[in-house]
Design a protein around this motif. Structure first.
Motif, short mmCIF file in Angstrom:
data_model
loop_
_atom_site.label_atom_id
_atom_site.label_comp_id
_atom_site.label_asym_id
_atom_site.label_seq_id
_atom_site.Cartn_x
_atom_site.Cartn_y
_atom_site.Cartn_z
N ASN A 26 0.57 -0.95 0.05
CA ASN A 26 -0.12 0.11 0.21
C ASN A 26 0.86 1.25 -0.06
O ASN A 26 0.13 2.13 0.24
CB ASN A 26 -1.16 0.41 1.52
CG ASN A 26 -2.04 -0.88 1.42
OD1 ASN A 26 -2.95 -1.42 0.79
ND2 ASN A 26 -1.95 -2.00 2.39
N TYR A 27 2.09 1.11 -0.44
CA TYR A 27 2.78 2.53 -0.39
C TYR A 27 3.50 2.57 -1.75
O TYR A 27 4.89 2.03 -2.31
CB TYR A 27 3.78 2.28 0.57
CG TYR A 27 5.17 3.61 0.83
CD1 TYR A 27 4.17 4.83 1.59
CD2 TYR A 27 6.02 3.04 0.89
CE1 TYR A 27 5.32 6.09 0.91
CE2 TYR A 27 6.88 4.27 0.71
CZ TYR A 27 6.83 5.51 1.12
OH TYR A 27 7.55 6.74 0.98
N THR A 28 3.70 3.48 -2.50
CA THR A 28 4.02 3.77 -3.74
C THR A 28 5.30 5.15 -3.86
O THR A 28 4.16 6.50 -3.75
CB THR A 28 3.11 3.12 -4.90
OG1 THR A 28 3.26 2.56 -4.81
CG2 THR A 28 3.76 3.94 -6.49
N VAL A 29 6.24 4.55 -4.55
CA VAL A 29 7.02 5.96 -4.69
C VAL A 29 7.07 6.46 -5.62
O VAL A 29 7.75 5.86 -6.81
CB VAL A 29 8.36 6.04 -3.60
CG1 VAL A 29 9.30 7.40 -4.00
CG2 VAL A 29 7.94 5.86 -1.96
N LEU A 30 6.89 7.38 -6.39
CA LEU A 30 7.14 8.34 -7.69
C LEU A 30 7.65 9.51 -7.59
O LEU A 30 8.02 10.08 -6.91
CB LEU A 30 5.95 8.34 -8.09
CG LEU A 30 4.80 6.79 -8.22
CD1 LEU A 30 3.82 7.71 -9.00
CD2 LEU A 30 5.69 6.09 -9.09
N HIS A 31 8.54 9.49 -8.61
CA HIS A 31 10.30 10.22 -8.79
C HIS A 31 9.01 11.54 -10.03
O HIS A 31 8.89 11.59 -11.01
CB HIS A 31 11.02 10.57 -8.79
CG HIS A 31 11.81 9.44 -7.95
ND1 HIS A 31 11.79 9.79 -6.49
CD2 HIS A 31 11.80 8.30 -8.74
CE1 HIS A 31 12.80 9.13 -5.90
NE2 HIS A 31 12.26 7.83 -7.00
N GLY A 32 8.96 13.22 -9.21
CA GLY A 32 7.79 14.18 -9.83
C GLY A 32 8.98 14.46 -11.13
O GLY A 32 8.49 14.40 -12.43
N VAL A 67 0.45 7.17 -1.84
CA VAL A 67 0.91 7.56 -3.08
C VAL A 67 2.64 8.55 -2.83
O VAL A 67 2.02 10.14 -3.08
CB VAL A 67 0.43 7.14 -4.17
CG1 VAL A 67 1.31 7.85 -5.50
CG2 VAL A 67 -0.31 6.06 -4.55
N LYS A 68 3.01 8.83 -2.52
CA LYS A 68 3.87 9.69 -2.53
C LYS A 68 4.92 10.10 -3.93
O LYS A 68 5.21 9.10 -4.28
CB LYS A 68 5.09 9.55 -1.45
CG LYS A 68 6.42 10.18 -1.57
CD LYS A 68 7.66 9.35 -0.35
CE LYS A 68 8.38 11.58 -0.46
NZ LYS A 68 9.89 10.46 0.83
N VAL A 69 5.10 11.35 -3.94
CA VAL A 69 6.05 11.63 -5.19
C VAL A 69 6.26 13.22 -4.68
O VAL A 69 5.77 13.77 -4.22
CB VAL A 69 4.88 12.24 -6.66
CG1 VAL A 69 3.34 12.64 -6.18
CG2 VAL A 69 5.14 12.94 -7.75
N THR A 70 7.84 12.77 -5.52
CA THR A 70 8.88 13.64 -4.84
C THR A 70 9.06 15.00 -6.23
O THR A 70 9.27 14.44 -6.97
CB THR A 70 10.22 12.91 -4.37
OG1 THR A 70 10.69 12.45 -5.63
CG2 THR A 70 9.73 12.32 -3.47
N ASN A 71 9.12 16.35 -5.63
CA ASN A 71 9.86 17.02 -6.66
C ASN A 71 8.93 17.06 -7.33
O ASN A 71 9.36 16.72 -9.11
CB ASN A 71 10.84 17.08 -7.21
CG ASN A 71 12.27 17.40 -5.82
OD1 ASN A 71 11.78 18.80 -5.37
ND2 ASN A 71 13.19 16.59 -5.59
N LEU A 72 7.95 17.43 -7.21
CA LEU A 72 6.37 17.58 -8.20
C LEU A 72 6.10 19.13 -8.78
O LEU A 72 5.62 19.71 -8.04
CB LEU A 72 4.81 17.09 -7.88
CG LEU A 72 4.29 16.29 -9.76
CD1 LEU A 72 4.71 15.77 -10.82
CD2 LEU A 72 2.66 16.20 -8.66
N TYR A 73 6.28 19.03 -9.62
CA TYR A 73 6.96 20.65 -10.21
C TYR A 73 6.34 20.44 -12.20
O TYR A 73 6.70 20.13 -13.11
CB TYR A 73 7.74 21.84 -10.63
CG TYR A 73 8.34 21.59 -9.20
CD1 TYR A 73 7.76 22.54 -7.98
CD2 TYR A 73 9.44 20.98 -9.01
CE1 TYR A 73 8.52 22.56 -6.70
CE2 TYR A 73 10.22 20.63 -7.06
CZ TYR A 73 9.94 21.66 -6.57
OH TYR A 73 10.24 21.43 -5.39
N LEU A 74 4.55 21.51 -12.87
CA LEU A 74 4.18 20.86 -13.54
C LEU A 74 3.69 22.43 -14.12
O LEU A 74 3.47 23.03 -13.70
CB LEU A 74 2.55 20.07 -13.14
CG LEU A 74 2.48 19.05 -12.32
CD1 LEU A 74 1.36 18.51 -12.04
CD2 LEU A 74 3.08 18.03 -13.38
N SER A 75 3.64 22.44 -15.37
CA SER A 75 3.68 23.32 -15.86
C SER A 75 1.42 23.05 -15.39
O SER A 75 1.12 22.65 -15.67
CB SER A 75 3.73 23.45 -17.33
OG SER A 75 2.38 22.67 -18.19
#
Length: 335
Positions: free
Chosen positions: A46-52, A79-87
């Protein structure tokens, strides 16, 4: 919300989307731990890591897919996502719908550290986002945190002890947390911490010892200056490393003098801790801008003399010590 309010907010349940940002890594790490402790069972499932940094355009669909999964044998899925910078375009195209209608059993945890490049969507204002401000805490908050940790452990410590912990760690919460744990373990039997205990247990790194040398210089205490320097040399630093530390430290003092901004603004510009800026500014003010510049150039010239072969490292350090305390009687330095 400020991080100090985050723990209490969890009593009402978890928000569907969190945004942790700011320069204090300790707050981000501790906030994630709180979410896991309270809501997550069976982390492997139940724990997921994604990289932005790797999620651009259509790749953002994988983030949505991960967030839409339901938990298995757990209260929540994280759900963890690191450094998510979006247009704005990418946010509106791929994530806006999910933010408006998030999966109720998933906690989407966005943890941002590096400064964004260019203009990005302001996730703090996005639907269903709970923003947790993980910027550096002010001095009063840090002192209260230290005192609270001791009190919860049943250990008495006065304000002076708490201030020493903060000062020796230069306001760095990660270091403060580690050193506080060491002190609690040390005092479990006596249930009391004294200033002497803090001096004995808390590790003062090279940066703080350079601060101590600068402080001794301001007080014209040559014996203290040399004793701190000898301690650094005894612990593995060579003469060049000591000179580099002095040059870097006095350069920082001089930059603080030149910036002429508030402590918070100066810390952001120079990439320093705000508390470290506050301490450094006090030293810069006590020495004076002219003297700070002289000290920086003195250490820099000594390093250049070593590189050019004019002086050995031990001779250069001795010359700097003499120049800092006795001025024109030494050869290193600029007119």
């Amino acid at each position: 919300m400020k991080f100090v309010l985050f723990k209490k907010s969890l009593e009402e349940g978890a928000a569907p989307i969190y945004l942790f940002d700011g320069e204090e890594e300790y707050f981000k790490e501790r906030g994630e731990e709180m979410l896991k402790e309270r809501f997550l069972q069976e982390p492997a499932l139940n724990y997921t890591v994604l990289h932005g940094e790797t999620l651009k355009g259509a790749q953002l669909s994988s983030l949505v897919a991960a967030a839409q999964c339901v938990p298995f044998l757990s209260t929540k899925r994280i759900v963890k996502v690191t450094n998510l910078y979006l247009s704005e375009k990418d946010f509106n195209t791929y994530l806006k719908e999910y933010f408006e209608h998030p999966q109720p059993d998933t906690i989407l945890l966005i943890v941002n550290s590096a400064a964004p490049k260019g203009k990005t969507a302001d996730l703090r204002k996005a639907p269903n986002v709970t923003w947790v401000d993980c910027s550096r805490a002010d001095e009063e908050t840090v002192l209260r945190w230290i005192y609270t940790q001791f009190r919860r452990a049943g250990i008495s410590a006065d304000t002076e002890c708490c201030e020493r912990v903060m000062r020796y760690c230069l306001g760095d919460m990660s270091r403060i947390a580690g050193e506080t744990e060491k002190l609690i373990a040390y005092a479990l039997q006596n249930k009391k911490i004294t200033a002497e205990d803090v001096d004995l247990v808390v590790y003062r790194d090279a940066e703080y010892k350079t601060y101590e040398m600068s402080n001794a210089l301001g007080l014209k205490n040559y014996g203290k200056f040399i004793s701190v320097q000898e301690e650094l040399l005894a612990k593995g630093m060579d003469e060049i490393a000591v000179l580099n530390s002095l040059a870097a430290y006095f350069r920082s003092l001089y930059e603080i003098v030149l910036v002429r901004k508030s402590d918070a603004e100066t810390a952001k510009i120079l990439g320093m801790k705000e508390y470290a800026v506050k301490m450094s500014r006090r030293q810069a003010d006590s020495l004076g801008a002219k003297r700070v510049k002289e000290c920086f150039l003195c250490a820099s010239d000594a390093l250049n003399a070593i590189k050019s072969g004019e002086l050995t490292a031990p001779a250069a350090l001795l010359s700097v010590n003499a120049q800092l305390f006795f001025g024109n009687q030494a050869n290193i330095g600029r007119e």
